[in-house]
Scaffold this motif. Structure first.
Motif, PDB file in Angstrom:
ATOM      1  N   GLY A 163       0.991   2.356   1.930  1.00 45.43           N
ATOM      2  CA  GLY A 163      -0.195   1.543   1.719  1.00 45.43           C
ATOM      3  C   GLY A 163      -0.912   1.980   0.452  1.00 45.43           C
ATOM      4  O   GLY A 163      -0.316   2.044  -0.627  1.00 45.43           O
ATOM      5  N   ARG A 164      -2.180   2.347   0.584  1.00 43.74           N
ATOM      6  CA  ARG A 164      -2.954   2.799  -0.573  1.00 43.74           C
ATOM      7  C   ARG A 164      -2.808   4.296  -0.838  1.00 43.74           C
ATOM      8  O   ARG A 164      -3.330   4.799  -1.835  1.00 43.74           O
ATOM      9  CB  ARG A 164      -4.434   2.468  -0.360  1.00 43.74           C
ATOM     10  N   THR A 165      -2.115   4.993   0.060  1.00 47.76           N
ATOM     11  CA  THR A 165      -1.990   6.447  -0.076  1.00 47.76           C
ATOM     12  C   THR A 165      -0.723   6.806  -0.840  1.00 47.76           C
ATOM     13  O   THR A 165       0.386   6.445  -0.426  1.00 47.76           O
ATOM     14  CB  THR A 165      -1.948   7.114   1.307  1.00 47.76           C
ATOM     15  N   LEU A 166      -0.886   7.525  -1.938  1.00 48.56           N
ATOM     16  CA  LEU A 166       0.247   8.027  -2.702  1.00 48.56           C
ATOM     17  C   LEU A 166       0.579   9.409  -2.157  1.00 48.56           C
ATOM     18  O   LEU A 166      -0.063  10.401  -2.483  1.00 48.56           O
ATOM     19  CB  LEU A 166      -0.098   8.091  -4.190  1.00 48.56           C
ATOM     20  N   ALA A 167       1.593   9.474  -1.296  1.00 44.61           N
ATOM     21  CA  ALA A 167       1.916  10.725  -0.602  1.00 44.61           C
ATOM     22  C   ALA A 167       2.629  11.715  -1.498  1.00 44.61           C
ATOM     23  O   ALA A 167       2.372  12.925  -1.434  1.00 44.61           O
ATOM     24  CB  ALA A 167       2.769  10.428   0.634  1.00 44.61           C
TER      25      ALA A 167
END
Length: 313
Positions: A16-20
């Motif tokens: 989603g919006r999280t760049l892991a």
């Protein structure tokens, strides 16, 4: 085991919006135990899952012996993994769990007995996994990782739930497996265990590489020119050394860490001022100290107390 190499090349993974994981690259060479560390949310689990084909990279590669996991013809013989020791059918006996894995890869039943002996679970092999303690489940998970005698191992928190004897055992096991030429990547939050086990350290924060270095080099850099001083006259020593340009930190009731002054000068000043002391020597940083310094600004979650402490330092 010349092809026993783990490679992460420009790995990027978003949820989603999280760049892991954000452009991560590192290599684990044969014959080494490499610690894989970072604060919560740093991207360690995502990286391990990408290496095992459980998460597909958005960009870059995660390779086992030069190939993505899905291209391995006999995965259990090429890479052993422990991600979640609790991922066991509670009604299945420990030995049956391993027999099922062995059968799926055409391994002989005697190999099951070999790894059960290796991890010290012979007496519990016929008990149902639902009755195992956490430490026993860890041992069974390690047995499963070793079942195919793979040249590569990926272990997530392998000492979790082990008693002191078990921790000593896994230290010896990992050192022996590395000496045989295997590439071993160990994710852990226990810096003290990695300090006694790992040759190399990969540190990440917020999905990016912070450090890729040998443990000895990291400890040397973290130790710097600091001096360890033991004295019962703590206040007098602190005031004296501060006046002479030293920076002094308290570590316990009678121990100070001094920077900015060499050990010889510390001894000279204390002696001239007749401030009693029991010991002066070079300070050797622990791996935990070195790690905390590296990741100080990389933690995803920080308490208000920790933030206030940082302001006062």
């Amino acid at each position: 085991m010349s092809d026993a190499t783990i490679e992460v090349r420009g790995l990027r993974k978003r949820f989603g919006r999280t760049l892991a994981v954000d452009g991560l690259s590192f290599t684990v060479e044969p014959g080494t135990v490499t610690g894989f560390v970072g604060p919560n949310g740093a991207g360690k689990s995502t990286t391990l899952r990408a290496l095992l084909g459980l998460d597909a990279p958005d960009e870059g590669q995660a390779l086992i012996a030069g190939r993505p996991y899905h291209a391995l013809r006999t995965p259990l013989l090429e890479v052993g993994a422990l991600l979640d020791a609790a991922a066991l059918h509670p009604a299945r006996r420990g030995r049956d769990h391993l027999r099922w894995l062995a059968h799926s890869h055409g391994l002989p039943v005697r190999r099951v007995d070999d790894v059960l002996a290796q991890v010290g679970l012979e007496s519990a092999a016929r008990r149902r996994a639902g009755g195992y303690s956490l430490g026993m489940r860890q041992r069974l998970g390690i047995a499963a990782a070793l079942l195919g005698d793979p040249p590569i191992l990926l272990l997530d928190e392998p000492v979790n739930g082990l008693d002191p004897e078990g921790i000593q055992w896994i230290r010896r096991l990992l050192r022996r497996l590395a000496a045989e030429g295997r590439a071993i990547l160990v994710s852990s939050h226990l810096m003290s265990e990695l300090e006694d086990t790992a040759d190399h350290l990969v540190v990440i924060g917020r999905g990016r590489l912070i450090a890729d270095t040998s443990v000895s080099e990291l400890l040397h850099a973290a130790s710097g020119d600091r001096v360890r001083l033991r004295t019962e006259a703590r206040t007098q020593a602190m005031e004296l050394l501060a006046r002479e340009g030293g920076r002094v930190a308290v570590t316990d009731r009678d121990t100070l860490i001094v920077t900015g002054l060499p050990a010889s000068r510390v001894v000279e000043l204390l002696t001239e001022a007749r401030v009693p002391f029991a010991e002066v020597g070079a300070h050797r940083a622990t791996l935990e100290e070195a790690y905390m310094e590296l990741t100080r600004d990389k933690a995803e979650f920080t308490s208000a107390t920790e933030t206030a402490d940082e302001v006062t330092r």
